[in-house]
Design an enzyme around this catalytic site. Sequence first.
Site, PDB file in Angstrom:
ATOM      1  N   HIS A 192     -11.532  -2.483   0.825  1.00 33.84           N
ATOM      2  CA  HIS A 192     -11.734  -1.102   0.363  1.00 33.84           C
ATOM      3  C   HIS A 192     -12.487  -0.971  -0.957  1.00 33.84           C
ATOM      4  CE1 HIS A 192      -9.869   3.222   0.224  1.00 33.84           C
ATOM      5  NE2 HIS A 192     -11.067   3.203   0.784  1.00 33.84           N
ATOM      6  N   LYS A 226      -6.510  -5.544   3.643  1.00 33.50           N
ATOM      7  CA  LYS A 226      -7.327  -4.403   3.223  1.00 33.50           C
ATOM      8  C   LYS A 226      -8.187  -4.762   2.007  1.00 33.50           C
ATOM      9  CE  LYS A 226      -6.574   0.454   1.838  1.00 33.50           C
ATOM     10  NZ  LYS A 226      -5.563   1.523   1.806  1.00 33.50           N
ATOM     11  N   LYS A 257       1.431   9.487  -6.004  1.00 33.35           N
ATOM     12  CA  LYS A 257       0.104   8.886  -5.911  1.00 33.35           C
ATOM     13  C   LYS A 257      -0.980   9.885  -6.318  1.00 33.35           C
ATOM     14  CE  LYS A 257      -2.928   7.608  -1.991  1.00 33.35           C
ATOM     15  NZ  LYS A 257      -2.893   7.341  -0.525  1.00 33.35           N
ATOM     16  N   HIS A 277       1.634   2.292   4.006  1.00 39.10           N
ATOM     17  CA  HIS A 277       0.731   3.456   4.066  1.00 39.10           C
ATOM     18  C   HIS A 277       0.820   4.113   5.441  1.00 39.10           C
ATOM     19  CE1 HIS A 277      -2.978   5.785   3.887  1.00 39.10           C
ATOM     20  NE2 HIS A 277      -3.248   5.360   2.665  1.00 39.10           N
ATOM     21  N   ARG A 326      -7.566  -1.375  -6.693  1.00 40.12           N
ATOM     22  CA  ARG A 326      -8.041  -2.646  -6.163  1.00 40.12           C
ATOM     23  C   ARG A 326      -9.227  -3.176  -6.951  1.00 40.12           C
ATOM     24  NH1 ARG A 326      -5.520  -2.891  -0.811  1.00 40.12           N
ATOM     25  NH2 ARG A 326      -4.185  -1.062  -0.852  1.00 40.12           N
ATOM     26  N   ASP A 382      -0.209  -0.697  -4.918  1.00 44.63           N
ATOM     27  CA  ASP A 382      -1.458  -0.152  -5.471  1.00 44.63           C
ATOM     28  C   ASP A 382      -1.283   1.208  -6.130  1.00 44.63           C
ATOM     29  OD1 ASP A 382      -1.052   1.244  -3.075  1.00 44.63           O
ATOM     30  OD2 ASP A 382      -3.153   1.199  -2.487  1.00 44.63           O
ATOM     31  N   ASN A 383      -0.209   1.912  -5.825  1.00 38.30           N
ATOM     32  CA  ASN A 383       0.088   3.209  -6.438  1.00 38.30           C
ATOM     33  C   ASN A 383       1.465   3.655  -5.987  1.00 38.30           C
ATOM     34  OD1 ASN A 383      -2.440   3.899  -4.229  1.00 38.30           O
ATOM     35  ND2 ASN A 383      -0.435   4.753  -3.759  1.00 38.30           N
ATOM     36  N   ASP A 391       0.841  -1.196   0.000  1.00 36.87           N
ATOM     37  CA  ASP A 391       0.000   0.000   0.000  1.00 36.87           C
ATOM     38  C   ASP A 391       0.881   1.252   0.000  1.00 36.87           C
ATOM     39  OD1 ASP A 391      -2.163   1.691   0.215  1.00 36.87           O
ATOM     40  OD2 ASP A 391      -3.042   0.701   1.943  1.00 36.87           O
ATOM     41  N   ASP A 392       0.848   2.027  -1.085  1.00 38.29           N
ATOM     42  CA  ASP A 392       1.603   3.278  -1.205  1.00 38.29           C
ATOM     43  C   ASP A 392       3.118   3.065  -1.273  1.00 38.29           C
ATOM     44  OD1 ASP A 392      -0.850   4.506  -1.048  1.00 38.29           O
ATOM     45  OD2 ASP A 392      -0.323   5.873   0.563  1.00 38.29           O
ATOM     46  N   CYS A 439      -5.658   4.007  -4.315  1.00 35.86           N
ATOM     47  CA  CYS A 439      -6.053   2.773  -3.650  1.00 35.86           C
ATOM     48  C   CYS A 439      -7.255   2.019  -4.225  1.00 35.86           C
ATOM     49  CB  CYS A 439      -6.309   3.125  -2.185  1.00 35.86           C
ATOM     50  SG  CYS A 439      -6.870   1.751  -1.217  1.00 35.86           S
TER      51      CYS A 439
END
Length: 541
Positions: free
Chosen positions: A130, A128, A363, A210, A75, A316-317, A33-34, A71
């Site tokens: 989301h 996660k 991001k 993240h 996903r 994710d980014n 994540d991130d 995010c």
Amino acid sequence: MKRIFSILYLILGFTASSVAQQKKPNIILILADDLGYSDLGAYGSEIETPNLDRLASEGLRLQEFYNNSICAPTRASLLTGQYQHKAGVGYFSNDLGLPAYQGYINQESLTIAEVLKENGYNTITSGKWHVSGKGTSLPWQRGFDLVFPKDEKSSDSGAPGFKGKTDSLGYPLPEAYATNVINHHALLFLDQVKDDKKPFFLYLAHTAPHWPLVALPQDIAKYKGKYNQGWETIRQERYERQKQLGLIAPDTKLSVRDEDIYDWDRLSFDQRQLWAEKMEVYAAMVDRLDQSIGQLIQKLKDNGQLDNTLIVFLSDNGAPAEDLVKWHHRARVNTGSVGTLGSYESQSKNWSYASNTPYKSFKDYTYEGGINTPFIAWFPNRIPANAIKLGVGHVIDLAPTFYALARVKYPKIYHGLNPNVLKGKSLLPVLFTEVNQIDRPEGLFWERAGNRAARIGKWKLISTWPSYKWELYNLEVDPTEIKDVASQNHDIVSQLSQAYFRWAKENDVVDFAELEDREPASMKEFRKSKMQEIAAPAFRF
């Protein structure tokens, strides 16, 4: 008679071998994540990531693998093989009142779990989610048998919390730390299915690295003093390692520095100390994420599940630019040091500038720094070792890749519904053969809160909200998007813009000017928080 038995033995042995070769593989999809492009050792980082580096050295790295810049939209595409608008998550996890912007995966966009489950797979997820909302599209409703955390609030959340006990200084105890908790449940699920003859699909969606920046003290200690030289030095060192690794061409230029990136040498001693501490904690979060993957590999080995398992790792980014003083207003009211549960800090734009080396931006933007992140694939005896390829893959490619690998057909009818047609391409030729990149003459496209992009071949067209002005880059000679050549290539701009608008119409993309009034106030603040004051404000420190 002896000869007959020998022939029979050979026939039976060959048949057993053929059956073993036809056994459907396990598939593990790990999402960070991130995480920025250069945050792993295998992508040029100084952060210790030996387990991911091992997967990279024994498997494949892609130089160009794309996401949707943020995010929930990433996903949605990753899980369904659809562009995010077609899947119902065109903006974020917020409902903006239109089907393409409802904020959760629609029923016509089948998840990987739904398709694989129908074809004999155990389906597992931990971490996660989301991409649910209004009690709809929760993971246990979308094909997953084993789910953690199994509650609606955590599934809807972009930051599911697992807060537990801390030590006397406020640092989380290992058993309560989010990365450990997510991984622990994944390992329990693997034990649960280890004696089952069915293959499994595990979607392991970590929340690290993240923000908020929280880590275990023993991990933070490994990085004490490593970032005292500042982001510009770290960026330059990562850039040199990337060239040595062969991830970027020797003549690749570093992207242009953003005007609001702080000058490290002009910060006060106290300011530099706090900024260094932030990156120490961030590095510790990445380090712990890698440790968890080492535990996963060991569990697979112990369970006899390793040799027939494809492991794919991505982010994710790109690393984020948001400032948690301006957004959430939480960093103003910290009750503990950076890294403790009493702190609510991000690495912010300055360190993300290093994380996204060598690329431009962050991001939520459609420059390479926002949408191009690490991709590692590992499958023993199937993927050649230590391969680095261009790829030009996208998260929409994962679903068709897994279906091809599992030898399953994507259904034309599913429980009475007509599923959306898959838009991605199988990556298997890139993973298993000499093919260097996906053949995609139709191109790739992006839109997120008015930020737009189209890529066909070497050409990339981009505009950044609130501007509609197109920029054009030749990624073959300018992968870090330094020289806008739109004014010299009107025909190419026209070609790509027409392709973009055709794609937008096919995927129900709406001009963001029509949606901006529906945007939640918190997300408006999010966009504003990504611009720093030119000089570092004293009140922060």
